[in-house]
Design a protein around this motif. Sequence first.
Motif, PDB file in Angstrom:
ATOM      1  N   UNK A  61       5.156   8.254  -4.896  1.00  0.00           N
ATOM      2  CA  UNK A  61       6.061   9.240  -4.286  1.00  0.00           C
ATOM      3  C   UNK A  61       5.959   8.945  -2.693  1.00  0.00           C
ATOM      4  N   UNK A  62       5.079   8.288  -2.339  1.00  0.00           N
ATOM      5  CA  UNK A  62       4.885   8.377  -0.851  1.00  0.00           C
ATOM      6  C   UNK A  62       4.782   6.579  -0.724  1.00  0.00           C
ATOM      7  N   UNK A  63       5.352   6.127   0.355  1.00  0.00           N
ATOM      8  CA  UNK A  63       5.380   4.917   0.936  1.00  0.00           C
ATOM      9  C   UNK A  63       3.996   4.883   2.050  1.00  0.00           C
ATOM     10  N   UNK A  64       3.522   3.660   2.065  1.00  0.00           N
ATOM     11  CA  UNK A  64       2.303   3.756   3.113  1.00  0.00           C
ATOM     12  C   UNK A  64       2.747   3.565   4.399  1.00  0.00           C
ATOM     13  N   UNK A  89      -3.620   5.130  -1.468  1.00  0.00           N
ATOM     14  CA  UNK A  89      -4.052   3.908  -1.092  1.00  0.00           C
ATOM     15  C   UNK A  89      -2.958   3.155  -1.133  1.00  0.00           C
ATOM     16  N   UNK A  90      -2.618   2.504   0.202  1.00  0.00           N
ATOM     17  CA  UNK A  90      -1.353   1.582   0.317  1.00  0.00           C
ATOM     18  C   UNK A  90      -1.541   0.188  -0.164  1.00  0.00           C
ATOM     19  N   UNK A  91      -0.128  -0.247  -0.571  1.00  0.00           N
ATOM     20  CA  UNK A  91       0.139  -1.756  -0.370  1.00  0.00           C
ATOM     21  C   UNK A  91       0.737  -2.036   0.851  1.00  0.00           C
ATOM     22  N   UNK A  92       0.850  -3.385   1.131  1.00  0.00           N
ATOM     23  CA  UNK A  92       1.510  -3.758   2.578  1.00  0.00           C
ATOM     24  C   UNK A  92       2.027  -5.112   2.139  1.00  0.00           C
ATOM     25  N   UNK A 145      -3.159  -0.743  -8.441  1.00  0.00           N
ATOM     26  CA  UNK A 145      -1.882   0.034  -8.924  1.00  0.00           C
ATOM     27  C   UNK A 145      -0.960   0.074  -7.911  1.00  0.00           C
ATOM     28  N   UNK A 146      -1.430   0.212  -6.718  1.00  0.00           N
ATOM     29  CA  UNK A 146      -0.248   0.351  -5.414  1.00  0.00           C
ATOM     30  C   UNK A 146       0.206  -1.057  -5.413  1.00  0.00           C
ATOM     31  N   UNK A 173      14.024 -10.604   5.275  1.00  0.00           N
ATOM     32  CA  UNK A 173      12.680 -10.099   5.201  1.00  0.00           C
ATOM     33  C   UNK A 173      12.279  -8.807   5.035  1.00  0.00           C
ATOM     34  N   UNK A 174      11.727  -8.408   4.062  1.00  0.00           N
ATOM     35  CA  UNK A 174      11.089  -6.907   3.421  1.00  0.00           C
ATOM     36  C   UNK A 174       9.613  -6.781   3.548  1.00  0.00           C
ATOM     37  N   UNK A 175       9.267  -5.869   4.377  1.00  0.00           N
ATOM     38  CA  UNK A 175       7.952  -5.574   4.437  1.00  0.00           C
ATOM     39  C   UNK A 175       7.706  -3.963   3.922  1.00  0.00           C
ATOM     40  N   UNK A 176       7.372  -3.965   2.556  1.00  0.00           N
ATOM     41  CA  UNK A 176       7.044  -2.596   2.283  1.00  0.00           C
ATOM     42  C   UNK A 176       5.954  -2.343   1.394  1.00  0.00           C
ATOM     43  N   UNK A 177       5.471  -0.951   1.129  1.00  0.00           N
ATOM     44  CA  UNK A 177       4.546  -0.806   0.153  1.00  0.00           C
ATOM     45  C   UNK A 177       4.427   0.572  -0.104  1.00  0.00           C
ATOM     46  N   UNK A 178       4.133   1.162  -1.194  1.00  0.00           N
ATOM     47  CA  UNK A 178       3.832   2.266  -1.690  1.00  0.00           C
ATOM     48  C   UNK A 178       2.366   2.603  -1.869  1.00  0.00           C
ATOM     49  N   UNK A 179       2.172   3.984  -1.699  1.00  0.00           N
ATOM     50  CA  UNK A 179       0.708   4.422  -1.902  1.00  0.00           C
ATOM     51  C   UNK A 179       0.152   5.083  -3.239  1.00  0.00           C
TER      52      UNK A 179
END
Length: 466
Positions: free
Chosen positions: A227-230, A270-273, A188-189, A260-266
């Motif tokens: 609501x939170x980023x990793x 549990x985070x994505x990256x 899901x993340x 370059x964009x490096x971003x992931x939400x939780x």
Amino acid sequence: MGRPLESKVLDARRYLAQGFLYNGAEMTHYPAIRKSLARRLPDGLILLSGGNPVPRNHDVDFVFRQKSDFLYLTGVEEPGCFLLIDPKRGREALFLPRIDNHHRVWLGDVPGPREARKLYGVAEAHYCDELPRVLKDNLGGYRKLYADGDAAKRAATKKLKVAAAELRDALDELRICKTPGELDLMRRAGEISSKAHKEVMRRTRPGMYEYQIQAIFEAECLKAGLKHLGYPSIVAAGRNGAVLHYHANNAQLKNGEFLLIDAGAECKGYSADITRTFPANGKFTQRQRDIYGVVLHAQKSCIERARPGIISADLHLHSMTVIAEGLKNLGILKGETSGLVEGGAVRLFYPHGLTHTLGLDVHDTLGGRKRRLPNPTKVPVRFVARLEPGFVVTMEPGVYFIEALLKDPELRRKHRGSVDFEKAEKFLDLGGVRIEDDVAVQRKGPPLNLTSVPKEIAEIEAACER
Ligand code: GLY
Ligand code: MN
Ligand code: MN
């Protein structure tokens, strides 16, 4: 005016049921995880503390994020809690803060023991001030207390020997292999973060500021309920892409540059990256294609090899070899590929690890002492373990043109036979390319990719819709 308790519980359940975050297995995998921990540590009481808010100034706190171990075992996102597990008797109890009206007025209500039992699926729940009494009732037969630092302080018992390192190891061993319920959350993340990356590709234009692009990504995640980023989003235009953990995010993106964009939400912690690199104007130049192609080839080749039994550091070695070959074909590196890898010339352009574990922490547990292997390569990577089914890891090779390295007189002397520095300097304005996906190692075959953002050149150009 208080509402009847039962209706609050129902509201909470409705909230849990309607959100995609909680649509099934997610709230039910925690008891099994607690049982796994109890099986690993059968000879002691287990006591864990949740996190507490950290003051930012006066009466304002930093945004609270639960401790990862506590989230892992309970899914509880409220601060100020404890978890007690009595493995012999098969008992477990959650302890919640007893809040007062001042708290209710300013911060709102929090679940009490009755609600918490239903919400979190724990057999017992009490207020934190009951912890000493409950602990005393459970001491019988135990000599050990598996506790983290804060929990050990709170237990304040001299009768039990505190075993913090063994608890750390058990948690690390368990956390590295994701259960199906955890994989649902990571999927899901990955899905929502991927959608947000696609939106960034669609809406980015030359002339925008990095923070405006960051806003697109983060708004998409928020809109979807994450609501939170990793980790802090890295949004880097042009040369800024060569700063590995760039965080200023305040430059203007120019036509002809890479973003370059490096971003992931939780999702429930549990985070994505995920990293993507694409042209500001949506069309790759030949130079951009050349460098991007090298990184893409390395990434796909590593993903294909990310199977049980392979040592993460060997995969990294493989990625360095593919990148060295690619940069040789472009005339930036010269000489034997093995020499470029062993001598370190390729590390001028690829100075970070290929992979790390991912989970409740973006740089997640390393899997405990038993899994740690000697590093078979000369590359100083942190994560050296044999991949196992259930590991979720990133695959993130990159090529960067970093002025601090390319203009360093000592490095130039050392690598002058291996690097065409004049040619390399012509790429300084390109910054860097990183392509990062999150993959779950499977029992057989290649891993399951949790990331679904375009990465082939034609797909990116289509997604950019300029
Ligand atoms: N986002 C940090 C990393 O890729 O490791
Ligand atoms: Mn990463
Ligand atoms: Mn990353």
